[in-house]
Design a protein around this motif. Structure first.
Motif, PDB file in Angstrom:
ATOM      1  N   ALA A  32       0.877  -1.159   0.000  1.00 48.09           N
ATOM      2  CA  ALA A  32       0.000   0.000   0.000  1.00 48.09           C
ATOM      3  C   ALA A  32       0.922   1.219   0.000  1.00 48.09           C
ATOM      4  O   ALA A  32       1.950   1.226   0.685  1.00 48.09           O
ATOM      5  CB  ALA A  32      -0.901   0.008   1.219  1.00 48.09           C
ATOM      6  N   GLY A  34       1.432   5.591  -0.109  1.00 47.55           N
ATOM      7  CA  GLY A  34       0.855   6.899   0.178  1.00 47.55           C
ATOM      8  C   GLY A  34       1.756   8.014  -0.287  1.00 47.55           C
ATOM      9  O   GLY A  34       2.974   7.844  -0.420  1.00 47.55           O
ATOM     10  N   ALA A  49      -3.484   8.161  -0.957  1.00 45.12           N
ATOM     11  CA  ALA A  49      -3.019   6.798  -0.715  1.00 45.12           C
ATOM     12  C   ALA A  49      -3.792   5.829  -1.585  1.00 45.12           C
ATOM     13  O   ALA A  49      -4.913   6.119  -2.014  1.00 45.12           O
ATOM     14  CB  ALA A  49      -3.181   6.426   0.749  1.00 45.12           C
ATOM     15  N   ILE A  50      -3.169   4.664  -1.808  1.00 45.94           N
ATOM     16  CA  ILE A  50      -3.784   3.642  -2.643  1.00 45.94           C
ATOM     17  C   ILE A  50      -3.531   2.277  -2.022  1.00 45.94           C
ATOM     18  O   ILE A  50      -2.441   2.000  -1.503  1.00 45.94           O
ATOM     19  CB  ILE A  50      -3.233   3.735  -4.082  1.00 45.94           C
ATOM     20  CG1 ILE A  50      -4.018   2.836  -5.033  1.00 45.94           C
ATOM     21  CG2 ILE A  50      -1.735   3.424  -4.129  1.00 45.94           C
ATOM     22  CD1 ILE A  50      -3.757   3.138  -6.509  1.00 45.94           C
ATOM     23  N   SER A  51      -4.534   1.428  -2.042  1.00 42.13           N
ATOM     24  CA  SER A  51      -4.409   0.093  -1.467  1.00 42.13           C
ATOM     25  C   SER A  51      -3.601  -0.816  -2.381  1.00 42.13           C
ATOM     26  O   SER A  51      -3.425  -0.543  -3.566  1.00 42.13           O
ATOM     27  CB  SER A  51      -5.794  -0.499  -1.238  1.00 42.13           C
ATOM     28  OG  SER A  51      -6.456  -0.685  -2.485  1.00 42.13           O
ATOM     29  N   SER A  55      -6.862  -1.160  -5.966  1.00 38.71           N
ATOM     30  CA  SER A  55      -6.570   0.273  -6.095  1.00 38.71           C
ATOM     31  C   SER A  55      -7.617   1.168  -5.464  1.00 38.71           C
ATOM     32  O   SER A  55      -8.057   2.151  -6.074  1.00 38.71           O
ATOM     33  CB  SER A  55      -6.369   0.627  -7.575  1.00 38.71           C
ATOM     34  OG  SER A  55      -5.222  -0.023  -8.075  1.00 38.71           O
ATOM     35  N   THR A  57      -8.622   4.146  -3.271  1.00 39.62           N
ATOM     36  CA  THR A  57      -7.854   5.366  -3.059  1.00 39.62           C
ATOM     37  C   THR A  57      -8.509   6.279  -2.029  1.00 39.62           C
ATOM     38  O   THR A  57      -9.727   6.252  -1.827  1.00 39.62           O
ATOM     39  CB  THR A  57      -7.683   6.143  -4.369  1.00 39.62           C
ATOM     40  OG1 THR A  57      -8.976   6.472  -4.905  1.00 39.62           O
ATOM     41  CG2 THR A  57      -6.907   5.323  -5.389  1.00 39.62           C
ATOM     42  N   SER A  98       1.578  -4.987   2.411  1.00 38.56           N
ATOM     43  CA  SER A  98       0.160  -5.250   2.576  1.00 38.56           C
ATOM     44  C   SER A  98      -0.149  -6.656   2.109  1.00 38.56           C
ATOM     45  O   SER A  98       0.396  -7.123   1.110  1.00 38.56           O
ATOM     46  CB  SER A  98      -0.648  -4.226   1.776  1.00 38.56           C
ATOM     47  OG  SER A  98      -2.024  -4.383   1.989  1.00 38.56           O
ATOM     48  N   TYR A 105      -6.282   1.375   2.389  1.00 40.79           N
ATOM     49  CA  TYR A 105      -5.201   2.346   2.271  1.00 40.79           C
ATOM     50  C   TYR A 105      -4.968   2.973   3.632  1.00 40.79           C
ATOM     51  O   TYR A 105      -5.783   2.827   4.552  1.00 40.79           O
ATOM     52  CB  TYR A 105      -5.499   3.405   1.203  1.00 40.79           C
ATOM     53  CG  TYR A 105      -6.737   4.230   1.453  1.00 40.79           C
ATOM     54  CD1 TYR A 105      -7.932   3.914   0.813  1.00 40.79           C
ATOM     55  CD2 TYR A 105      -6.712   5.321   2.307  1.00 40.79           C
ATOM     56  CE1 TYR A 105      -9.071   4.661   1.032  1.00 40.79           C
ATOM     57  CE2 TYR A 105      -7.848   6.078   2.534  1.00 40.79           C
ATOM     58  CZ  TYR A 105      -9.025   5.744   1.897  1.00 40.79           C
ATOM     59  OH  TYR A 105     -10.148   6.481   2.129  1.00 40.79           O
TER      60      TYR A 105
END
Length: 125
Positions: A32, A34, A49-51, A55, A57, A98, A105
């Motif tokens: 993940a 950021g 941020a993005i997982s 994705s 966000t 992650s 995220y």
């Protein structure tokens, strides 16, 4: 993981920039990620941020609707549109491992263990 942010520069208000975050020797696909920024004399601020998976966000209130975070080919990007002088800061990318399939995220500085050196964005009016 060693991170490198790039793409900063000096622009006029209303212009756009795209920042890139790369991991040395590996893909960011397992993390993940950021983006944060820090202006002189101010605390580090969450930007986006993005997982790892799907994705998902999230964005800081001050950039919603103007900035877009995305990932592609093992890198993470921050597209910044309609830049304003208050966006002037050093922009840093951060990553945290992650679990595969986790759609989450992270927004706190303390959520991240790996940080890049940052890239300077200067916006003049």
């Amino acid at each position: 993981v060693q991170l490198q942010a790039s793409g900063g520069g000096s622009v006029q208000a209303g212009d756009s920039l795209r920042l890139s975050c790369a991991a040395s020797g590996r893909s960011l696909g397992d993390y993940a990620v950021g983006w944060f920024r820090q202006a002189p004399g101010k605390e580090r601020e969450f930007v986006a941020a993005i997982s790892r998976s799907r994705s998902l966000t999230g964005y800081g209130d001050s950039v919603k609707g103007r900035f877009t975070i995305s990932r592609d080919n093992g890198m993470v990007y921050l597209q910044m549109n309609s830049l304003q002088p208050e966006d002037t800061a050093v922009y840093l990318c951060a990553a945290t491992p992650s679990i595969k399939g986790r759609v989450r995220y992270y927004v706190a500085v303390t959520d991240y263990g790996d940080w890049g050196q940052g890239t300077l964005v200067t916006v003049s009016s």
